[in-house]
Write a protein that holds these residues in place. Structure first.
Motif, PDB file in Angstrom:
ATOM      1  N   ASP A 166      42.558   5.004 -15.939  1.00 29.94           N
ATOM      2  CA  ASP A 166      41.668   4.096 -15.197  1.00 29.94           C
ATOM      3  C   ASP A 166      40.797   3.284 -16.150  1.00 29.94           C
ATOM      4  N   ARG A 167      40.365   3.934 -17.221  1.00 32.77           N
ATOM      5  CA  ARG A 167      39.500   3.227 -18.167  1.00 32.77           C
ATOM      6  C   ARG A 167      40.213   2.025 -18.767  1.00 32.77           C
ATOM      7  N   TRP A 168      41.466   2.213 -19.225  1.00 30.85           N
ATOM      8  CA  TRP A 168      42.154   1.120 -19.907  1.00 30.85           C
ATOM      9  C   TRP A 168      42.639   0.062 -18.934  1.00 30.85           C
ATOM     10  N   ARG A 169      42.951   0.439 -17.706  1.00 29.45           N
ATOM     11  CA  ARG A 169      43.291  -0.576 -16.706  1.00 29.45           C
ATOM     12  C   ARG A 169      42.053  -1.434 -16.405  1.00 29.45           C
ATOM     13  N   HIS A 170      40.886  -0.782 -16.365  1.00 24.03           N
ATOM     14  CA  HIS A 170      39.644  -1.526 -16.147  1.00 24.03           C
ATOM     15  C   HIS A 170      39.347  -2.434 -17.347  1.00 24.03           C
ATOM     16  N   GLU A 171      39.536  -1.914 -18.549  1.00 26.03           N
ATOM     17  CA  GLU A 171      39.290  -2.708 -19.752  1.00 26.03           C
ATOM     18  C   GLU A 171      40.208  -3.925 -19.801  1.00 26.03           C
ATOM     19  N   LEU A 172      41.438  -3.737 -19.356  1.00 22.07           N
ATOM     20  CA  LEU A 172      42.385  -4.851 -19.366  1.00 22.07           C
ATOM     21  C   LEU A 172      41.904  -5.971 -18.449  1.00 22.07           C
ATOM     22  N   VAL A 173      41.408  -5.596 -17.292  1.00 22.45           N
ATOM     23  CA  VAL A 173      40.911  -6.599 -16.343  1.00 22.45           C
ATOM     24  C   VAL A 173      39.642  -7.268 -16.867  1.00 22.45           C
ATOM     25  N   GLU A 174      38.739  -6.462 -17.406  1.00 24.26           N
ATOM     26  CA  GLU A 174      37.433  -6.992 -17.819  1.00 24.26           C
ATOM     27  C   GLU A 174      37.488  -7.770 -19.132  1.00 24.26           C
ATOM     28  N   ARG A 175      38.247  -7.284 -20.074  1.00 30.96           N
ATOM     29  CA  ARG A 175      38.227  -7.884 -21.410  1.00 30.96           C
ATOM     30  C   ARG A 175      39.417  -8.789 -21.689  1.00 30.96           C
ATOM     31  N   GLY A 176      40.529  -8.544 -21.006  1.00 34.82           N
ATOM     32  CA  GLY A 176      41.710  -9.358 -21.216  1.00 34.82           C
ATOM     33  C   GLY A 176      42.615  -8.805 -22.301  1.00 34.82           C
ATOM     34  N   ALA A 177      43.892  -9.159 -22.233  1.00 34.58           N
ATOM     35  CA  ALA A 177      44.898  -8.623 -23.151  1.00 34.58           C
ATOM     36  C   ALA A 177      44.643  -8.964 -24.618  1.00 34.58           C
ATOM     37  N   LEU A 180      53.889  -5.946 -30.388  1.00 36.30           N
ATOM     38  CA  LEU A 180      53.561  -6.411 -29.043  1.00 36.30           C
ATOM     39  C   LEU A 180      52.951  -7.806 -29.074  1.00 36.30           C
ATOM     40  N   ARG A 181      53.286  -8.593 -28.060  1.00 35.42           N
ATOM     41  CA  ARG A 181      52.646  -9.899 -27.908  1.00 35.42           C
ATOM     42  C   ARG A 181      51.198  -9.704 -27.474  1.00 35.42           C
ATOM     43  N   PRO A 182      50.259 -10.492 -27.995  1.00 38.51           N
ATOM     44  CA  PRO A 182      48.848 -10.358 -27.591  1.00 38.51           C
ATOM     45  C   PRO A 182      48.625 -10.574 -26.101  1.00 38.51           C
ATOM     46  N   SER A 183      49.581 -11.193 -25.426  1.00 40.64           N
ATOM     47  CA  SER A 183      49.451 -11.431 -23.987  1.00 40.64           C
ATOM     48  C   SER A 183      50.061 -10.319 -23.136  1.00 40.64           C
ATOM     49  N   ASP A 184      50.721  -9.352 -23.765  1.00 41.40           N
ATOM     50  CA  ASP A 184      51.431  -8.293 -23.017  1.00 41.40           C
ATOM     51  C   ASP A 184      50.451  -7.174 -22.666  1.00 41.40           C
ATOM     52  N   GLY A 185      49.609  -7.443 -21.677  1.00 44.51           N
ATOM     53  CA  GLY A 185      48.523  -6.523 -21.349  1.00 44.51           C
ATOM     54  C   GLY A 185      48.965  -5.136 -20.938  1.00 44.51           C
ATOM     55  N   GLN A 186      50.017  -5.033 -20.147  1.00 39.63           N
ATOM     56  CA  GLN A 186      50.444  -3.723 -19.660  1.00 39.63           C
ATOM     57  C   GLN A 186      50.887  -2.810 -20.799  1.00 39.63           C
TER      58      GLN A 186
END
Length: 321
Positions: free
Chosen positions: A136-147, A165-171
């Motif tokens: 949950d923490r990293w899914r939240h960080e992805l939304v808040e901070r961006g990939a 990894l591509r800098p845009s590949d958030g998942q």
């Protein structure tokens, strides 16, 4: 029978497995049922969407009457709030093996998820269990901070993985960070530890259906019309009532978002149904392309006009002589 049970439990591998892959609406479930009945086998779901509960109709899960004809496993056993993965599916298959559910009867693995078949036949890397609070923490960080910002953090902590990894590949970036936090090890070190196949490839039978495209289009269209009559809209209501994350796989199942727009008054039913049919056809095309490019020579291609059940029966009987 006792010797077979010990063999399966000790080796962790299943002999005489029948694998039937195919795109959605290609008739693979009916074919698997015919094969399982003919040889006294069991059926194991090898489709990522049919494992979810509630979505009986929208995922084209076998009807209750079919489920009663032979034992079926791993259908509707996962709550839609869970992000079910290939690794989780493989562990569920291992559990069936440990419990002896697949012993003494030929298992028929049927579905449309290519990665499940690959994991079954080739094994996959073990991965650590990720505690919910870390995920949950990293899914939240992805939304808040961006990939891109998470990519920079991964570069600082695990540069070898970040460089792949591509800098845009958030998942994938978030996945690498959660594995690192949960285990203290790079995801690359986990990936290097190749698992072993759960089936004995030498005795297995591999089949993939390659349907005629026009005929498949007609089947898809007719099937979705039937889904509406069978209660697909009510299933979408039940999913929406759970207030799930829209990014979860179950919520992204074909038909859910289209019918949700109807319930919300945002789209006419006829338009939504046409969009769902188009999405299904596109999905079937992607599946067929994946099977064509990823499955090797051991996979027998089953084409329109062939008596598929007879071909499989003869293959099994020839091996058993």
């Amino acid at each position: 029978m006792e010797e077979t049970l010990r063999e399966v439990a000790d080796e962790g591998r299943v002999k005489d497995a029948v694998l039937i892959a195919g795109p959605t609406a290609s008739g693979k479930s009916a074919l698997a049922l015919e094969v399982a009945e003919r040889f006294g086998g069991v059926i194991v779901n090898t489709d990522s969407m049919q494992g979810y509960s509630i979505l009986n109709v929208l995922t084209a899960r076998p009807a209750p009457a079919d489920l009663a004809r032979v034992p079926h496993f791993l259908y509707g056993h996962v709550h839609p709030s869970t992000a079910y993965s290939t690794g989780a599916w493989l562990r569920d298959v291992e559990r069936l093996i440990d419990e002896g559910a697949l012993a003494g009867r030929p298992p028929v693995f049927v579905g449309g998820t290519g990665l499940y078949f690959r994991a079954l036949a080739e094994g996959i890397s073990a991965m650590p269990d990720i505690p919910a609070h870390i995920r949950d923490r990293w899914r939240h960080e992805l939304v808040e901070r961006g990939a891109p910002r998470l990519h920079r953090e991964l570069m600082h902590r695990d540069s070898a993985t970040a460089m792949l990894l591509r800098p845009s590949d958030g998942q994938r970036i978030a996945r690498a960070l959660e594995v690192l936090d949960a285990s203290g090890r790079s995801i690359r070190s986990w990936q290097a530890e190749r698992g072993r196949p759960l089936i004995d490839r030498a005795s297995a039978h591999f089949f993939v259906i390659e349907p005629d495209r026009d005929a498949l289009t007609q089947r898809i269209n007719r099937r979705f019309d039937a889904m509406i009559d069978q209660g697909a809209m009510e299933e979408v209501r039940q999913i929406l009532a759970l207030h799930l994350d829209p990014a979860l796989p179950a919520v992204k199942a074909i038909g859910v978002r289209e019918l949700q727009s109807v319930l919300a008054g945002e789209m006419e039913a006829e338009k939504a149904m046409e969009m769902a049919k188009i999405a299904t056809r596109q999905y079937a095309k992607r599946q067929s392309t994946w099977f064509r490019n990823q499955f090797g020579e051991e996979w027998r291609r089953l084409s329109p006009g062939e008596d598929m059940a007879t071909i499989i029966r003869m293959s099994i009987e020839k091996r058993n002589r």
